[in-house]
Motif scaffolding. Structure first.
Motif, PDB file in Angstrom:
ATOM      1  N   LYS A 230       0.842  -1.198   0.000  1.00 52.91           N
ATOM      2  CA  LYS A 230       0.000   0.000   0.000  1.00 52.91           C
ATOM      3  C   LYS A 230       0.874   1.244   0.000  1.00 52.91           C
ATOM      4  O   LYS A 230       2.081   1.172   0.272  1.00 52.91           O
ATOM      5  N   THR A 232       2.856   4.672   0.869  1.00 50.36           N
ATOM      6  CA  THR A 232       3.642   5.019   2.038  1.00 50.36           C
ATOM      7  C   THR A 232       2.982   6.160   2.805  1.00 50.36           C
ATOM      8  O   THR A 232       2.489   7.109   2.207  1.00 50.36           O
ATOM      9  N   THR A 233       2.983   6.087   4.125  1.00 51.44           N
ATOM     10  CA  THR A 233       2.367   7.124   4.947  1.00 51.44           C
ATOM     11  C   THR A 233       3.345   8.272   5.189  1.00 51.44           C
ATOM     12  O   THR A 233       4.565   8.141   4.984  1.00 51.44           O
ATOM     13  N   VAL A 234       2.806   9.388   5.669  1.00 51.61           N
ATOM     14  CA  VAL A 234       3.641  10.541   6.009  1.00 51.61           C
ATOM     15  C   VAL A 234       4.673  10.153   7.065  1.00 51.61           C
ATOM     16  O   VAL A 234       5.860  10.496   6.966  1.00 51.61           O
ATOM     17  N   GLN A 236       5.935   7.240   7.720  1.00 50.58           N
ATOM     18  CA  GLN A 236       6.960   6.356   7.160  1.00 50.58           C
ATOM     19  C   GLN A 236       7.959   7.139   6.316  1.00 50.58           C
ATOM     20  O   GLN A 236       9.172   6.892   6.386  1.00 50.58           O
ATOM     21  N   VAL A 289       1.366  13.523  -0.520  1.00 49.03           N
ATOM     22  CA  VAL A 289       0.578  12.798   0.480  1.00 49.03           C
ATOM     23  C   VAL A 289      -0.623  13.665   0.858  1.00 49.03           C
ATOM     24  O   VAL A 289      -0.505  14.869   0.991  1.00 49.03           O
ATOM     25  N   PRO A 290      -1.849  13.129   1.028  1.00 55.08           N
ATOM     26  CA  PRO A 290      -2.169  11.696   1.125  1.00 55.08           C
ATOM     27  C   PRO A 290      -2.705  11.077  -0.154  1.00 55.08           C
ATOM     28  O   PRO A 290      -3.593  10.230  -0.107  1.00 55.08           O
ATOM     29  N   SER A 292      -3.412   8.634  -2.998  1.00 51.30           N
ATOM     30  CA  SER A 292      -3.328   7.167  -2.970  1.00 51.30           C
ATOM     31  C   SER A 292      -2.235   6.651  -3.886  1.00 51.30           C
ATOM     32  O   SER A 292      -1.868   5.475  -3.825  1.00 51.30           O
ATOM     33  N   THR A 294       0.814   7.758  -3.875  1.00 50.75           N
ATOM     34  CA  THR A 294       2.119   8.033  -3.292  1.00 50.75           C
ATOM     35  C   THR A 294       2.784   6.735  -2.845  1.00 50.75           C
ATOM     36  O   THR A 294       2.412   6.146  -1.839  1.00 50.75           O
TER      37      THR A 294
END
Length: 313
Positions: A230, A232-234, A236, A289-290, A292, A294
């Motif tokens: 999935k 990557t989050t902010v 991470q 981000v955010p 999808s 990214t």
């Protein structure tokens, strides 16, 4: 892993290596091969007759005196003969130098210090002006070679970054054998960035890989692909950028999230390709981000085992 001091001596004992270089006279063919895990070598700096050859040892491809500092990564150790003479050769590739071929074992030496595991976090000085999170000293040295007159070669720097990233991921799959063809297949798949692996280039690359091994080119279960699960989050991205989250740790967590047990692939062949990670790319991703789409971290693991039909995780 680096190669220990007894590596060549062990092969000399096992295979009975000749004491003199084997001249490539006539057409050679392989009578035995041993898969290696991308062991690192350099030209020994001694023989001016050191060449990389084609697969029959009938054509000189590259003169190693032109590449005195090139890192040569061996994927196979081969016993080769032309019916009169027999010798032991490595099949090597050098991603940065963009050369590959077969070299007599006596013309190269192990590069034991190439894969230092010591972490060097230093973004404030010139020792790491490449923007690469948690680089090892060996990686920094390699990246420094991409600089000319104070300016970096962007493509070469990206290539070097990806190479070291990929090297850090192979140990996550213990007991696997690195395969350069699978790494190229993983690269094709990553570049396509599709979800169903059905793009023309991916299909063609998979078929070519299977045909080369005398297998059914349309066997869709012969190769296992693993990719990032999935976006990557902010958090991470920031952790990657600071070096607090090494890439291999990110990938290991991602494998666990997918239910993939990397210990199940002992004896399989493996190839890995990843997107280059540095501060510039990560900061660019943060601006999106955010979204999808990214995927600050993108990687593809390609796994193959002849005769394997059950490709479940």
């Amino acid at each position: 892993m680096g190669i220990n001091c007894g590596y060549r001596q062990r092969w000399d004992w096992l295979l009975g290596a000749p004491s003199q270089p084997v001249q490539a006279a006539g057409t050679y063919h392989v009578i035995k091969n041993v898969l290696l895990n991308g062991d690192a070598f350099k030209w020994n700096g001694q023989s001016s007759k050191a060449f990389l050859w084609n697969q029959t040892l009938t054509k000189q491809l590259h003169h190693l005196t032109n590449y005195p500092r090139a890192d040569l990564y061996a994927s196979e150790l081969l016993t080769m003969t032309n019916g009169k003479k027999t010798g032991y050769f490595y099949y090597v590739n050098s991603p940065k130098a963009k050369i590959n071929g077969y070299v007599w074992r006596g013309y190269v030496k192990p590069e034991r210090q190439l894969l230092s595991t010591k972490i060097m976090l230093n973004k404030s000085t010139s020792t790491n002006n490449f923007g690469v999170p948690d680089p090892s000293p060996a990686e920094l040295s390699d990246l420094a070679a991409t600089y000319h007159n104070g300016e970096d070669d962007g493509d070469q720097m990206d290539f070097a970054t990806m190479f070291w990233q990929d090297r850090s991921l192979y140990p996550l799959f213990p007991g696997t054998l690195q395969n350069w063809d699978l790494a190229k297949l993983a690269e094709t798949t990553l570049n396509d960035n599709t979800t169903d692996l059905s793009s023309p280039s991916s299909v063609k690359a998979k078929q070519a890989f299977l045909q080369k091994r005398g297998l059914d080119a349309n066997d869709t279960k012969a190769i296992k692909f693993i990719r990032v699960a999935k976006p990557t989050t902010v958090a991470q991205i920031k952790a990657l950028d600071s070096g607090q989250l090494p890439l291999k740790e990110f990938v290991l967590n991602d494998l666990k999230a997918q239910g993939v047990n990397p210990n199940r692939y002992k004896g399989w062949q493996i190839g890995i390709d990843s997107r280059p990670i540095n501060h510039a790319y990560l900061n660019q991703d943060l601006r999106h981000v955010p979204s999808s789409s990214t995927l600050a971290v993108r990687y593809v693991v390609a796994l193959f085992k002849a005769g394997q039909t059950d490709q479940s995780n």
